[in-house]
Design a protein around this motif. Structure first.
Motif, PDB file in Angstrom:
ATOM      1  N   PHE A   3       0.824  -1.269   0.111  1.00 15.82           N
ATOM      2  CA  PHE A   3      -0.034   0.078  -0.158  1.00 15.82           C
ATOM      3  C   PHE A   3       0.945   1.320   0.066  1.00 15.82           C
ATOM      4  CE2 PHE A   3      -2.906  -3.469   1.270  1.00 15.82           C
ATOM      5  CZ  PHE A   3      -3.858  -2.976   0.917  1.00 15.82           C
ATOM      6  N   VAL A   4       2.132   1.110  -0.595  1.00 14.28           N
ATOM      7  CA  VAL A   4       2.757   2.187  -0.809  1.00 14.28           C
ATOM      8  C   VAL A   4       3.206   2.285  -2.218  1.00 14.28           C
ATOM      9  CG1 VAL A   4       5.249   3.227  -0.355  1.00 14.28           C
ATOM     10  CG2 VAL A   4       3.941   2.014   1.445  1.00 14.28           C
ATOM     11  N   SER A   5       3.208   3.676  -2.765  1.00 11.65           N
ATOM     12  CA  SER A   5       3.517   3.849  -4.127  1.00 11.65           C
ATOM     13  C   SER A   5       5.167   3.203  -4.482  1.00 11.65           C
ATOM     14  CB  SER A   5       3.528   5.329  -4.602  1.00 11.65           C
ATOM     15  OG  SER A   5       3.745   5.673  -5.843  1.00 11.65           O
ATOM     16  N   PRO A   6       5.331   2.695  -5.770  1.00  8.85           N
ATOM     17  CA  PRO A   6       4.311   2.549  -6.750  1.00  8.85           C
ATOM     18  C   PRO A   6       3.475   1.079  -6.832  1.00  8.85           C
ATOM     19  CG  PRO A   6       6.512   1.592  -7.452  1.00  8.85           C
ATOM     20  CD  PRO A   6       6.512   2.112  -5.920  1.00  8.85           C
ATOM     21  N   ILE A   7       3.612   0.401  -5.825  1.00  4.44           N
ATOM     22  CA  ILE A   7       2.924  -0.859  -5.928  1.00  4.44           C
ATOM     23  C   ILE A   7       1.393  -0.769  -5.653  1.00  4.44           C
ATOM     24  CG2 ILE A   7       2.456  -3.168  -4.551  1.00  4.44           C
ATOM     25  CD1 ILE A   7       4.770  -3.208  -6.581  1.00  4.44           C
ATOM     26  N   LEU A   8       1.329   0.591  -4.770  1.00  2.67           N
ATOM     27  CA  LEU A   8      -0.339   0.954  -4.361  1.00  2.67           C
ATOM     28  C   LEU A   8      -1.118   0.816  -5.556  1.00  2.67           C
ATOM     29  CD1 LEU A   8      -2.135   1.905  -2.297  1.00  2.67           C
ATOM     30  CD2 LEU A   8      -1.469   4.303  -2.768  1.00  2.67           C
ATOM     31  N   LYS A   9      -0.790   1.564  -6.592  1.00  4.73           N
ATOM     32  CA  LYS A   9      -1.776   1.471  -7.915  1.00  4.73           C
ATOM     33  C   LYS A   9      -2.139   0.122  -8.354  1.00  4.73           C
ATOM     34  CE  LYS A   9      -1.747   2.568 -13.062  1.00  4.73           C
ATOM     35  NZ  LYS A   9      -0.651   3.042 -14.042  1.00  4.73           N
ATOM     36  N   PHE A  10      -0.994  -1.021  -8.476  1.00  5.14           N
ATOM     37  CA  PHE A  10      -1.554  -2.390  -8.905  1.00  5.14           C
ATOM     38  C   PHE A  10      -2.337  -2.865  -7.660  1.00  5.14           C
ATOM     39  CE2 PHE A  10       3.231  -2.033 -10.503  1.00  5.14           C
ATOM     40  CZ  PHE A  10       2.604  -1.211 -11.702  1.00  5.14           C
ATOM     41  N   THR A  11      -2.109  -2.644  -6.532  1.00  3.88           N
ATOM     42  CA  THR A  11      -2.725  -3.227  -5.443  1.00  3.88           C
ATOM     43  C   THR A  11      -4.292  -3.088  -5.666  1.00  3.88           C
ATOM     44  OG1 THR A  11      -0.740  -3.135  -4.080  1.00  3.88           O
ATOM     45  CG2 THR A  11      -2.968  -3.657  -3.079  1.00  3.88           C
ATOM     46  N   LEU A  12      -4.494  -1.536  -5.796  1.00 10.01           N
ATOM     47  CA  LEU A  12      -5.642  -0.982  -5.693  1.00 10.01           C
ATOM     48  C   LEU A  12      -6.735  -1.612  -6.887  1.00 10.01           C
ATOM     49  CD1 LEU A  12      -5.430   2.488  -4.478  1.00 10.01           C
ATOM     50  CD2 LEU A  12      -6.331   0.671  -3.167  1.00 10.01           C
ATOM     51  N   ILE A  13      -5.926  -1.564  -8.060  1.00  6.19           N
ATOM     52  CA  ILE A  13      -6.636  -2.158  -9.383  1.00  6.19           C
ATOM     53  C   ILE A  13      -6.857  -3.566  -9.192  1.00  6.19           C
ATOM     54  CG2 ILE A  13      -6.332  -2.191 -11.708  1.00  6.19           C
ATOM     55  CD1 ILE A  13      -4.873   0.062 -11.847  1.00  6.19           C
ATOM     56  N   SER A  14      -5.854  -4.057  -8.687  1.00  7.65           N
ATOM     57  CA  SER A  14      -6.142  -5.832  -8.739  1.00  7.65           C
ATOM     58  C   SER A  14      -7.279  -6.094  -7.794  1.00  7.65           C
ATOM     59  CB  SER A  14      -4.899  -6.392  -7.994  1.00  7.65           C
ATOM     60  OG  SER A  14      -5.056  -7.700  -7.871  1.00  7.65           O
ATOM     61  N   ILE A  15      -7.406  -5.345  -6.542  1.00 10.92           N
ATOM     62  CA  ILE A  15      -8.471  -5.545  -5.439  1.00 10.92           C
ATOM     63  C   ILE A  15      -9.875  -5.421  -6.346  1.00 10.92           C
ATOM     64  CG2 ILE A  15      -9.795  -4.672  -3.435  1.00 10.92           C
ATOM     65  CD1 ILE A  15      -6.701  -4.204  -2.414  1.00 10.92           C
ATOM     66  N   THR A  16      -9.901  -4.165  -6.960  1.00  7.34           N
ATOM     67  CA  THR A  16     -11.206  -3.823  -7.793  1.00  7.34           C
ATOM     68  C   THR A  16     -11.714  -4.880  -8.993  1.00  7.34           C
ATOM     69  OG1 THR A  16     -10.670  -1.395  -7.417  1.00  7.34           O
ATOM     70  CG2 THR A  16     -12.418  -1.998  -9.000  1.00  7.34           C
TER      71      THR A  16
END
Length: 599
Positions: A377-390
């Motif tokens: 949940f820290v950039s730049p992985i945060l973007k991938f995590t949120l999209i993957s969850i959605t």
């Protein structure tokens, strides 16, 4: 995690010494020598006798090639003075220093990988059998457990609630302790919970064991996908992950076939105090694959990619040698790689803290789990995590929301057709009849008799996924993950909307079969994409958090359908359609991982 430097680590086994250094001590010594002995390093590589038995290292800067923050290290020939340039032919095996991608390619691709596919695929098969088995039990268990539409929805959902609880916990432990041990523990726990649930005589006790069953299954998905992917060379990873996804379809076929063979027979034992009828026997048989895979996993090695991420390069090299021997039939000592390249961040993580091996073992494990979770949940992985969850949330509302209800819908259409053989009716009219005048009306004597045609229709529906899985295997590395995922979600979304327009059993079967086929293809693409976007040290945790979102989607999908199907029938199909299409389009914002090295 996101570094642009790599450290070459010698893992050549030296003659036994009275006090052998630990892996951590060797790393510390290597770093100490690196800072002041660059010239000695060059002399040692060239063959200086005084330095023959010393570990050599060289820190080399390089730009990350795949844009995902992962290190794609070059294959560096042993004995070369200038590590900044690479010479040697990989195919001829003349290079003795290699990173993971080069090392796994040099093992060849053969018997080991196909045995690994069979075992990991069997794990996926057993997992899908345990999840989908509930959809075949619902029509048969409605009398034993006194079920209505609402309680059926919760019974379908309870396994996903357990999977939510288990996914994060097991995935985090797998990133801290290793993949194989966790998979064995999961399989044993899963099998025992299924057996216990088959003996449960009350709705509440059955729900409890299904929850525990889900808690075990929650870890199976993220860990087995991480484990399998970490043995695959980048050129074959997409097709082999798609191949493994096809085992989900086999699980669907096996469970539908078993249900058809066992449940309608009426076999079992019944007394005033204890019932063990055909659907319970069916559930008991579904536990057998989990016991089998626990035994098979015992004979497989730990993931070499995981070992490298923990700095255990000597163990990883031993595994590469064994894979080479199985694949080629040659002696382990002929494996051309003698030294593995370890990423600089791995060295830093090992040398930055001095953790006692046993005293604080569990404290260190919890520290690793919390650290891995925070990094997601820290950039730049945060973007991938949120999209993957959605994406996982929206996709699995449709996948499990409708797939788990197909046998129930088939049974309702069959009941209506028996009563009105010359009439047609849509899903809503059929549902209204069943709940108001049919087998599920209040006060009517319960009947758990299920016609064989219902199981045949379910079998046809899950079998329709086989062609799409074959297409996914052949095209995943050519057309890409995002192509298959977008195509699948758009088509399955349209099919979900069309469910409202069907007016007889045959139309319902046709739409259900197309839905099953295209969404299974998308499931393979989604598994590939989500497995590849996270770096190795966070992969199982990242996939696990994504799976938590997927299970939440399964819970909401089942409860929403159970609630709205009887109250406001048109809503479920259109809600599922909108979520599938929207989630699929969101994947276009993720990076392309096709034929890229694992980060």
């Amino acid at each position: 995690m996101f570094v642009e430097q790599g450290l070459e680590l010698s893992t050549t086994v030296q003659p036994a010494a009275p006090n052998r250094q630990s892996s951590k001590d060797r790393f510390v010594n290597i770093l100490g020598e690196e800072s002041n002995n660059k010239d000695s390093h060059h002399r040692m590589v060239e063959g200086d006798p005084s330095n023959k038995n010393k570990a050599d290292s060289d820190v080399k800067g390089e730009r990350v090639p795949n844009g995902c923050g992962s290190k794609d290290l070059e294959l560096i020939p042993f004995g070369r003075k200038d590590p900044g340039k690479v010479s040697g032919d990989l195919e001829k095996g003349v290079s003795e220093k290699a990173d993971f991608e080069s090392a796994i390619e040099l093992t060849g691709y053969g018997k080991f990988h196909y045995m690994l596919l069979a075992v990991c695929g069997f794990v996926s098969t057993s997992e899908e059998m345990d999840v989908i088995s509930m959809s075949f039990i619902l029509p048969s268990a409605q009398c034993d457990l006194e079920l209505n539409t609402y309680s059926k929805g919760w019974l379908n959902s309870i396994i996903f609630i357990g999977m939510m609880a288990g996914a994060y916990a097991w995935g985090s432990v797998a990133d801290a302790l290793g993949r194989r041990k966790v998979l064995i523990a999961i399989s044993v726990m899963n099998a025992l919970c299924i057996v216990a649930s088959s003996f449960s005589q009350s709705y509440e006790l059955f729900m409890l064991f299904r929850f525990l069953n889900g808690a075990a299954l929650g870890g199976s998905g993220p860990v087995i996908w991480s484990y399998f992917a970490e043995f695959q060379p980048k050129a074959k990873r997409g097709s082999m992950l798609s191949f493994m996804a096809a085992f989900w379809t086999l699980g669907n076929l096996f469970v539908a076939g078993l249900a058809w063979l066992i449940i309608p027979t009426g076999i079992g034992y019944t007394s005033q105090v204890f019932i063990y009828n055909s659907w319970r026997i069916f559930l008991l048989i579904c536990s057998v694959p989990s016991f089998v895979v626990a035994v098979l996993l015992y004979f497989l090695p730990e993931s070499p990619k995981f070992l490298l991420s923990r700095g255990r390069a000597d163990e990883a090299l031993d595994i590469f040698k064994k894979i080479y021997k199985v694949n080629t039939g040659k002696d382990e000592n002929e494996y051309p790689v003698k030294h593995l390249v370890v990423e600089q961040d791995v060295i830093k993580s090992i040398t930055s803290s001095d953790k006692p091996a046993t005293k604080n073992k569990y404290k260190n494990m919890m520290s690793d789990i919390l650290s891995n979770s925070k990094q997601l949940f820290v950039s730049p992985i945060l973007k991938f995590t949120l999209i993957s969850i959605t994406i996982n949330f929206t996709f699995h509302i449709g996948y499990y929301g409708l797939m788990m209800w197909f046998p129930e819908l088939f049974n309702r259409f069959d009941e209506y057709a028996r009563q009105y053989p010359d009439k047609t009716a849509d899903v809503c009219a059929v549902t209204k009849y069943v709940t108001a005048s049919g087998s599920q009306q209040d006060g009517k004597v319960c009947s758990d008799k299920i016609e064989s045609a219902v199981f045949m229709e379910s079998l046809i529906t899950v079998a329709s996924a086989l062609p799409s899985n074959i297409i996914a295997v052949l095209g995943m590395d050519r057309l890409g993950r995002k192509f298959f995922l977008v195509f699948s979600t758009l088509t399955s979304g349209i099919c979900a909307a069309c469910m409202y327009l069907v007016y007889n059993k045959m139309q319902n079967l046709a739409v259900s079969a197309v839905f099953s086929g295209v969404i299974s293809c998308g499931n393979a693409a989604l598994d590939c994409l989500i497995t590849e976007i996270f770096p190795t040290n966070l992969r199982a945790t990242g996939v696990a958090i994504s799976m938590v979102a997927a299970r939440l989607g399964g819970i909401i999908g089942n409860i929403v359908i159970a609630t709205l199907l009887d109250l406001y029938c048109p809503a479920p199909t259109f809600i599922v359609a909108a979520l599938l299409i929207g989630g699929g389009l969101l994947c276009l914002t993720l990076p392309n991982t096709t034929r890229e090295p694992l980060s």
